[in-house]
Design a protein around this motif. Structure first.
Motif, short mmCIF file in Angstrom:
data_model
loop_
_atom_site.label_atom_id
_atom_site.label_comp_id
_atom_site.label_asym_id
_atom_site.label_seq_id
_atom_site.Cartn_x
_atom_site.Cartn_y
_atom_site.Cartn_z
N GLU A 49 0.67 -1.16 0.00
CA GLU A 49 0.06 0.00 0.06
C GLU A 49 0.98 1.32 0.04
OE1 GLU A 49 -3.11 -0.08 2.84
OE2 GLU A 49 -3.72 -2.09 2.40
N ALA A 50 2.21 1.16 0.41
CA ALA A 50 2.83 2.40 0.67
C ALA A 50 3.61 2.79 -0.84
CB ALA A 50 4.11 2.03 1.34
N GLY A 51 3.35 1.80 -2.14
CA GLY A 51 4.03 2.14 -3.29
C GLY A 51 3.78 3.32 -4.02
N LEU A 52 2.52 3.67 -3.80
CA LEU A 52 2.30 4.96 -4.79
C LEU A 52 2.74 6.32 -3.81
CD1 LEU A 52 -1.36 4.36 -6.24
CD2 LEU A 52 0.61 4.43 -7.25
N GLU A 53 2.44 6.03 -2.73
CA GLU A 53 2.79 7.20 -1.73
C GLU A 53 4.41 7.41 -1.77
OE1 GLU A 53 2.99 9.09 2.85
OE2 GLU A 53 1.84 7.26 2.31
N ALA A 54 5.15 6.31 -1.88
CA ALA A 54 6.51 6.15 -2.00
C ALA A 54 7.03 7.10 -3.12
CB ALA A 54 7.28 4.74 -1.88
N ILE A 55 6.51 6.54 -4.37
CA ILE A 55 6.60 7.20 -5.67
C ILE A 55 6.51 8.61 -5.78
CG2 ILE A 55 6.02 7.25 -8.22
CD1 ILE A 55 5.19 4.34 -7.69
N ALA A 56 5.48 9.25 -5.05
CA ALA A 56 5.08 10.62 -4.83
C ALA A 56 6.25 11.37 -4.31
CB ALA A 56 3.92 10.86 -4.38
N LEU A 57 6.61 10.68 -2.89
CA LEU A 57 7.56 11.30 -2.09
C LEU A 57 9.01 11.34 -2.87
CD1 LEU A 57 6.66 9.76 1.36
CD2 LEU A 57 6.27 12.03 0.69
N ALA A 58 9.18 10.24 -3.52
CA ALA A 58 10.48 9.93 -4.07
C ALA A 58 10.65 11.17 -5.17
CB ALA A 58 10.86 8.72 -4.72
N LYS A 59 9.69 11.44 -5.89
CA LYS A 59 9.73 12.31 -7.06
C LYS A 59 9.86 13.67 -6.51
CE LYS A 59 6.81 12.08 -10.51
NZ LYS A 59 7.34 11.72 -11.79
N LYS A 60 9.50 14.08 -5.39
CA LYS A 60 9.61 15.42 -4.90
C LYS A 60 10.99 15.43 -4.05
CE LYS A 60 4.96 15.96 -3.46
NZ LYS A 60 3.75 16.40 -2.59
N ARG A 61 11.34 14.50 -3.37
CA ARG A 61 12.58 14.59 -2.61
C ARG A 61 14.02 14.15 -3.18
NH1 ARG A 61 11.71 13.61 3.54
NH2 ARG A 61 14.10 13.14 3.49
N LEU A 62 13.74 13.33 -4.42
CA LEU A 62 15.00 13.13 -5.10
C LEU A 62 14.97 13.27 -6.41
CD1 LEU A 62 14.93 9.27 -3.45
CD2 LEU A 62 16.27 11.10 -2.79
N PRO A 63 15.00 14.59 -6.74
CA PRO A 63 14.89 15.00 -8.26
C PRO A 63 15.86 14.50 -9.04
CG PRO A 63 15.70 16.84 -6.73
CD PRO A 63 15.20 15.63 -5.96
N GLU A 64 16.99 14.06 -8.68
CA GLU A 64 18.18 13.43 -9.45
C GLU A 64 17.90 12.16 -9.81
OE1 GLU A 64 19.48 12.70 -5.39
OE2 GLU A 64 18.36 14.20 -6.28
N VAL A 65 16.80 11.52 -9.34
CA VAL A 65 16.54 10.00 -9.48
C VAL A 65 15.43 9.85 -10.46
CG1 VAL A 65 16.03 7.97 -8.49
CG2 VAL A 65 17.77 9.46 -7.34
N VAL A 66 15.54 8.97 -11.51
CA VAL A 66 14.40 9.02 -12.22
C VAL A 66 13.60 7.62 -11.48
CG1 VAL A 66 13.76 7.86 -14.53
CG2 VAL A 66 15.55 9.43 -14.41
#
Length: 71
Positions: A49-66
């Motif tokens: 269940e954490a998958g989608l939220e993890a993607i959203a957080l990662a896109k915000k906080r890890l801009p250098e990572v695809v």
């Protein structure tokens, strides 16, 4: 970010890490460690269940990572 994406097309990636998290915030230390080690792409699975939220957080906080989504 566009430079990173463009550079991915001009070099072979030795691996694409596939990450499954139980809590969305677990993605930060993983993504930061991968980026520090020179891996600027990862796939976050949607098996929890954490998958989608993890993607959203990662896109915000890890801009250098695809960030990719997977199963």
């Amino acid at each position: 970010m566009q430079e990173i994406i463009a550079s991915l097309g001009t070099r072979a990636l030795p691996v694409l890490p596939v990450v499954q998290v139980q809590k969305a915030e677990e993605i930060f230390p993983i993504g930061e460690a991968l980026a520090t080690g020179g891996i600027h792409a990862l796939e976050i699975t949607l098996r929890t269940e954490a998958g989608l939220e993890a993607i959203a957080l990662a896109k915000k906080r890890l801009p250098e990572v695809v960030i990719c989504a997977g199963t």
